[in-house]
Design a protein around this motif. Structure first.
Motif: not given
Length: 609
Positions: A457-477
């Motif tokens: 099966p395909p992996a869950p598609e990463a669609t993104g959360d528009p309410d996310a914190d960009p800095e927190a997203a970079l730290e998660s990356l």
């Protein structure tokens, strides 16, 4: 060392009697730490920092005119500073004179060449002897001296094509790929990129036989059509020497980059998916390297392009594999379509094709007939080779973005090879609209079809959360790259960052930094470059703004694909980053044998210390 006592600019250093008694001392002249030695009745002065890794030479030993550093045992001829060990570099020596029993030292080294000249020579040494630290120092110092990165790339490319009998290699591909992405990177990462690329080139050539060139034919008034036919025939029968003579004749005849590319891609698509796409990717990268360093030099162009010939002539051909023959004879389906290719193109003349919304789904179909019908229908409707190559490239990127981690780890490279091959075909299509390139599009599309099980099966598609914190997203990356197996986390972090309006340029720089601090392998370099390029092309086509708010889903998926692939391969030991860090610290004047927050080496030393 006796010096005319009328000379100006000398600085008092030490009493001769004290130096004679101690044998050595440390002084500073205009901020430069200088080691003074009394040896065999002569006063000698050298820079106290060992040019290898900065260890203080006053802690070394002198015997029979040879100064030995006690850290890595680099040896130097004391009077002139020349090293016995090329990995160490020469040490600067300084004129001295004795006046009234006092030793004076000049602040000007005896060899006062501009740094860019010295580091160009050291770059060549590093390539020739595969010396990583020397290559790191050279990359840092040359960019700090204002040398154009294209010149550094040119030296690496020229060395690589001359010193590997088998021709164009993964190292040259990495160097070119990283050079293409330099604008995405910050200043320090541009140095890392050149260092990483040069290191890969040196490693590929280490211990290899050099390449000996064939000559162009004396007759250079041959039509490009005939030369193309000769070249394809020689590649077909695996005669690399004959093919090289033909290619060099085409260069000598003055045919332009488009015509030369057409000659190469025709041979590269006569058989299916050569060497799992690497042969075509090498063709593309060699032409991109010439875009960077210039096509104007006939000999350089001939050297670079002829490095491709042996790979084309010896490549494995996919139609000889079971997957292309059973249960569906995909090679025969390609041959049947290619027999009608001119008619399909003629039918589409004057038509304008717009990619349907469901085109990716059609390319992802489980029935190969549906894939072929979609492509043939697009050509009949006027789809250019560039348009189709772009569409297939995204379909391939989507396979990476949806790769299921339940598959074997090695299968990451299966979807990766399809994507980077499709990207190479797309890039070539921007250079030439040769009909032969449609064959490369079909090769890529067939592999997208063959890769379908890796999305089942395909992996869950990463669609993104528009309410996310960009800095927190970079730290998660960043954290995803610090722990093994955080593939989904990496993809989600990229999608969140873009959905929340993060700057794509910052994201590409962040991914580039992660790429360059690791012991990154060949395929991961390719994945980053191809994903960024596809992102940029789709951004240009969509007229996207410079923030995540204007990023389309397909642009997002390109960078998600890169992040997921990188996360699957990280973290590594980061040994190359350690070498780069040492080089950067040394060139800043820091002591590598001290804590990282220590003051610069021997800073503030006075003659009284």
């Amino acid at each position: 060392m006796a010096v005319d006592d009328t000379a100006e600019g000398f600085t008092e250093a030490v009493d001769l009697a004290d130096l004679r008694e101690e044998g050595r001392t440390l002084t500073a002249v205009d901020g430069t730490p200088i080691a003074l030695f009394y040896h065999e009745g002569e006063v000698r002065a050298v820079n106290n920092r060992c040019p290898h890794m900065g260890f203080p030479l006053t802690e070394g030993s002198v015997e029979e005119g040879v100064l030995t550093c006690h850290w890595h045992h680099a040896r130097f001829e004391l009077s002139c500073g020349d090293t016995f060990d090329p990995w160490a570099d020469d040490v600067d020596t300084y004129p001295t004179e004795v006046r009234d029993g006092v030793v004076y030292v000049s602040p000007e080294p005896q060899r006062a060449e501009p740094p860019e000249i010295h580091w160009r020579d050291r770059l060549d040494d590093g390539l020739e002897q595969n010396l990583r630290l020397v290559l790191a120092k050279s990359a840092v110092a040359l960019l700090d001296s204002g040398v154009d990165p294209a010149e550094i790339v040119e030296r690496g490319v020229t060395f690589g094509v001359r010193n590997r009998a088998d021709g164009w290699s993964s190292g040259l591909t990495i160097l070119t790929a990283l050079a293409n992405r330099l604008p995405d990177l910050d200043e320090q990462d541009r140095k890392r990129a050149l260092y990483q690329g040069l290191t890969e080139v040196a490693g590929d050539c280490d211990g290899e036989a050099p390449k000996f060139d064939q000559e162009a034919f004396a007759a250079t008034d041959v039509s490009v059509e005939r030369l193309r036919s000769w070249f394809r025939e020689n590649v077909e029968v695996r005669d690399a020497d004959g093919a090289e003579r033909v290619l060099r004749t085409a260069v000598a005849a003055g045919y332009d980059p488009e015509k030369l590319t057409e000659l190469l891609v025709a041979a590269a698509t006569d058989h299916r998916y050569l060497d799992t796409g690497h042969a075509f990717d090498y063709v593309n990268k060699a032409t991109e390297a010439l875009d960077l360093v210039g096509w104007d030099d006939e000999e350089r162009t001939a050297e670079v392009l002829s490095s491709l010939v042996r790979g084309l002539a010896t490549a494995d051909r996919a139609e000889e594999t079971a997957s292309w023959r059973q249960p569906d004879d995909l090679a025969a389906m390609c041959a049947e379509t290619f027999g009608r290719l001119d008619d399909l193109v003629a039918a589409g003349e004057g038509e304008t094709w717009t990619e349907p919304d469901d085109f990716t789904e059609r390319l992802h179909a489980a029935d190969p007939e549906m894939v072929f019908d979609a492509l043939e229908g697009a050509i009949r409707s006027g789809a250019t080779v560039e348009q189709l190559a772009s569409a297939v490239s995204f379909a391939a990127a989507k396979r990476v973005a949806l790769f299921a981690t339940s598959n074997e780890f090695a299968d990451w490279n299966t979807v990766h090879h399809t994507f980077t091959f499709a990207n190479a075909v797309h890039r070539a299509a921007e250079r030439t609209d040769a009909t032969a390139l449609y064959r490369g599009v079909f090769d890529a599309a067939v592999n997208v079809y063959l890769d379908r099980f890796l999305n089942t099966p395909p992996a869950p598609e990463a669609t993104g959360d528009p309410d996310a914190d960009p800095e927190a997203a970079l730290e998660s990356l960043r954290m995803a790259f610090e722990q093994q197996g955080r593939v989904q986390q990496a993809g989600d972090a990229v999608a969140d960052f873009l959905a929340a309006g993060g700057d794509p340029d910052r994201l590409k720089a962040e991914l580039g930094n992660a790429l360059l601090v690791e012991d990154t392998n060949f395929h991961t370099f390719q994945a980053y470059e191809a994903a960024c390029r596809q992102f940029d092309r789709r951004a240009a086509d969509a007229g996207s703004a410079g923030s995540g708010e204007g990023v389309t889903d397909d642009q997002r998926d390109c960078l998600v694909a890169a992040a997921r692939y990188m996360a699957a391969n990280y973290p590594t030991r980061r040994s190359r980053e350690q070498t780069f860090s040492i080089a950067a610290r040394l060139l800043r004047g820091e002591r590598v044998d001290a804590a990282e927050d220590a003051e610069p080496s021997d800073a503030g030393v006075s003659a009284d210390d």
